[in-house]
Scaffold this active site. Structure first.
Site, PDB file in Angstrom:
ATOM      1  N   ASP A 338       0.853  -1.177   0.000  1.00  0.00           N
ATOM      2  CA  ASP A 338       0.000   0.000   0.000  1.00  0.00           C
ATOM      3  C   ASP A 338       0.898   1.239   0.000  1.00  0.00           C
ATOM      4  O   ASP A 338       2.089   1.149   0.309  1.00  0.00           O
ATOM      5  CB  ASP A 338      -0.891  -0.028   1.242  1.00  0.00           C
ATOM      6  CG  ASP A 338      -1.697   1.232   1.408  1.00  0.00           C
ATOM      7  OD1 ASP A 338      -2.345   1.656   0.445  1.00  0.00           O
ATOM      8  OD2 ASP A 338      -1.666   1.804   2.518  1.00  0.00           O
ATOM      9  N   ASP A 524      -2.093  -0.651   5.946  1.00  0.00           N
ATOM     10  CA  ASP A 524      -2.377  -0.103   7.273  1.00  0.00           C
ATOM     11  C   ASP A 524      -3.836   0.255   7.498  1.00  0.00           C
ATOM     12  O   ASP A 524      -4.263   0.376   8.636  1.00  0.00           O
ATOM     13  CB  ASP A 524      -1.526   1.150   7.518  1.00  0.00           C
ATOM     14  CG  ASP A 524      -2.002   2.331   6.711  1.00  0.00           C
ATOM     15  OD1 ASP A 524      -2.246   3.392   7.301  1.00  0.00           O
ATOM     16  OD2 ASP A 524      -2.134   2.187   5.485  1.00  0.00           O
TER      17      ASP A 524
END
Length: 639
Positions: A338, A524
């Site tokens: 990410d 996250d």
């Protein structure tokens, strides 16, 4: 998937819901395992301390009963279904050990299996907590506009076509399209974008995202059961279930081994007895066989290296949730990352101050002017501008007449001048920057450029992952293409996939799986949770990570150091090599002792010594990973 929201509660105000988390001792498996462990340790202390024998016997009996009753019951149920599992074999081996006086050996087996069962139950409960807690992101009620009035209704009752009023600071009740109003929405939980996004008529909004300072009228476009947030729940549950078949091969091996040992034990007892050997000698030989053939050493061959690696990683800020998770980390041969909060820190910073020629302002004066006007604002961009001014020790003038216009910026009077600070046109932004324009008394005086700050260790971490897997990681982000390209250039990544919703990230991970890759995903946010669950192994960044991401991931980087990701992968690979070594040691020891007992006459004390000796040997070999050098060697190779 049909999702039923929680019972009615006060309307959402943007305050995060209380986290739902099952406590360890709330699980009966954990309480029984703890009781067995305490009783075992107390019995061992009583034996070593010279206490009367009956005290140790009672304590060991408590360990047997508390740790063994549940696997024994499950084993008997499986047996009734014509299946013999290794849990029942362990109970039989433990009772057999006790029958010939090796009570300590049997109690140790009981404690090992009770603890394993408790860890599995805890992992299952925490995953369920995470999925339930995700529903707290979406409000339970919404304001629906009907017949010229307003009514508060449960979001579960909303239908496609309903029109909602979303006030400032409220969470959007359903996926829909803005009909009227201008505001900014914090949708990091869905798309991973680090900054609030301006919402105007015609723009899409998502259930659970937080509205900014403007009021919006939103038309519902999806049934609440089919919203993006509901699909995230479904994807997490589905991906979690897909991991179960990976255990089938191990279960088949356990079944065959258990059946083989039981059949062999009966044969070792029955055949000599049929040829005239006395009952005591035949029973002693059979019990010796049961002891030396028990898989205690094989169990310890796997657990000490993995648990030692878990402990070592924990000391260095990486929480690996289970031995299975540690083993899976070492199997990966591809990585997907990410952007926001993973490769970057997830907070904007001022990277350029550009006064216009003829404005009469230098960089410091322009930054101080913008920061003075932005000082009363709580917007993330405003906080970044003020922080940049403070970092240069610039004095800020008091601002009066402060007003904030959703999607346009702020206006205030500073030193007698009307100062406006707001986002510039998209065409003014380059290289993934967010540009804000500063005007004084209606005339532009300069611009400020802000970007999401790259983690200092991101380039080294991506290079290390490339060396480990043989291919550069894939960048998967919900942010825009320009911001993604800027981060990719800085970290050496070439495969960039931007503008992704959570399900798109899952599809990307599954595409890699279908290509034969075992994927590590690092993220996250809530929007990363489905990909974390779908990946072969998942790691969450802990400082800013959402509850769901932290619970779904196999490991959490608590200290928020991205360089720890390749280090823990390398440590896992070392642990898997030690597991292979231990299995060889345990297999050779068991085979040798079994053959000795079958072909010759293996004395019971020697059989127990050989069995326990091999167990201790594989245990000590695995504990090597507790050393500091085991982590440092991985870091040295990464750098």
């Amino acid at each position: 998937m049909s999702v039923t929201l929680a019972p009615s509660s006060p309307p959402s105000t943007g305050i995060p819901a209380t986290r739902r988390r099952t406590r360890v001792l709330a699980l009966p498996e954990a309480r029984w395992a703890l009781t067995a462990l305490v009783a075992f340790l107390a019995g061992l202390a009583a034996d070593l301390g010279g206490a009367p024998p009956w005290i140790g016997a009672v304590l060991y009996a408590v360990a047997y009963a508390s740790g063994g009753w549940e696997p024994a019951l499950e084993g008997l149920r499986a047996l009734r279904g014509r299946t013999l599992d290794v849990d029942l074999l362990m109970i039989v081996a433990a009772l057999g050990a006790a029958a010939i006086g090796q009570v300590l050996d049997g109690a140790l087996l009981i404690v090992i299996f009770a603890t394993s069962g408790a860890l599995e139950a805890l992992a299952t409960a925490r995953t369920a907590d995470s999925v339930r807690g995700l529903l707290d992101l979406a409000p339970t009620t919404a304001t629906r506009l009907a017949d010229g009035g307003e009514e508060t209704v449960p979001t579960a009752e909303l239908a496609v076509g309903d029109v909602l009023l979303v006030r400032p600071g409220e969470r959007v009740g359903a996926d829909g399209t803005v009909l009227d109003g201008v505001s900014e929405a914090d949708q990091a939980t869905i798309t991973g974008e680090s900054l609030p996004v301006v919402k105007r008529p015609g723009d899409d909004v998502f259930a659970g995202t937080l509205n900014g300072t403007g009021a919006l009228r939103v038309q519902v476009e999806r049934d609440p059961a089919d919203s993006v947030i509901a699909r995230i729940v479904a994807l997490v549950e589905e991906a979690s279930r897909t991991k179960a078949p990976t255990q089938l091969f191990i279960e088949k091996i356990e079944q065959r081994y258990a059946v083989g040992v039981v059949v062999a034990t009966l044969a070792v007892f029955g055949i000599p007895l049929a040829f005239g050997e006395n009952l005591t000698d035949a029973l002693l030989r059979a019990m010796t066989f049961m002891i030396v053939a028990s898989p205690c050493a094989i169990v310890l061959a796997t657990m000490p290296p993995l648990l030692s690696a878990i402990a070592n990683a924990g000391r260095h800020g990486v929480l690996v949730k289970s031995a299975v998770a540690m083993e899976r980390l070492g199997e990966i041969d591809a990585a997907a990352l990410d952007k926001t909060g993973t490769l970057t820190e997830g907070t904007p910073e001022v990277t350029a101050v550009r006064p216009l020629p003829g404005s009469g302002l230098g960089e410091d004066a322009l930054l101080a002017l913008a920061a003075s006007a932005e000082h009363p604002s709580e917007h993330p961009l405003a906080r970044a501008v003020v922080a940049a001014a403070h970092a240069r020790d610039l004095p800020l003038a008091p601002a009066t007449g402060f007003t904030a216009l959703p999607g346009r910026g702020v206006t205030a009077t500073v030193d007698g001048h009307v100062v406006s600070v707001g986002r510039a046109e998209e065409t003014d932004a380059t290289d993934g920057e967010t540009v804000i324009r500063v005007t004084r008394d209606g005339s532009p005086v300069g611009t400020l450029a802000l970007t999401d700050r790259l983690r200092p260790d991101a380039p080294a971490a991506t290079a290390a992952l490339t060396a480990l897997t043989g291919t550069a990681p894939v960048l998967l982000t919900g942010d825009n293409a320009r911001a993604a390209a800027r981060v990719a250039t800085a970290t050496g990544l070439t495969d960039i996939r931007a503008g992704l919703l959570p399900e798109d990230k899952v599809h990307a991970v599954r595409d890699l799986h279908e290509a034969g890759r075992k994927v590590l995903f690092v993220g996250d946010g809530v929007n990363d949770a489905p990909a974390l669950a779908a990946a072969h192994a998942g790691i969450a960044m802990g400082r800013a990570g959402s509850d769901l991401a932290l619970e779904t991931a196999d490991a959490v980087v608590v200290r928020d150091e991205l360089a720890a990701v390749p280090a823990v992968v390398r440590l896992s690979r070392t642990a898997r090599r030690l597991v292979a070594q231990n299995l060889v040691i345990a297999g050779v020891a068991i085979t040798g002792l079994v053959l000795w007992d079958l072909i010759g006459h293996l004395p019971l004390p020697l059989g127990v010594a050989g069995h326990e000796g091999s167990t201790v040997l594989v245990g000590l070999n695995g504990l090597r990973l507790l050393r500091e050098s085991a982590w440092r060697s991985g870091q040295a190779q990464d750098t």
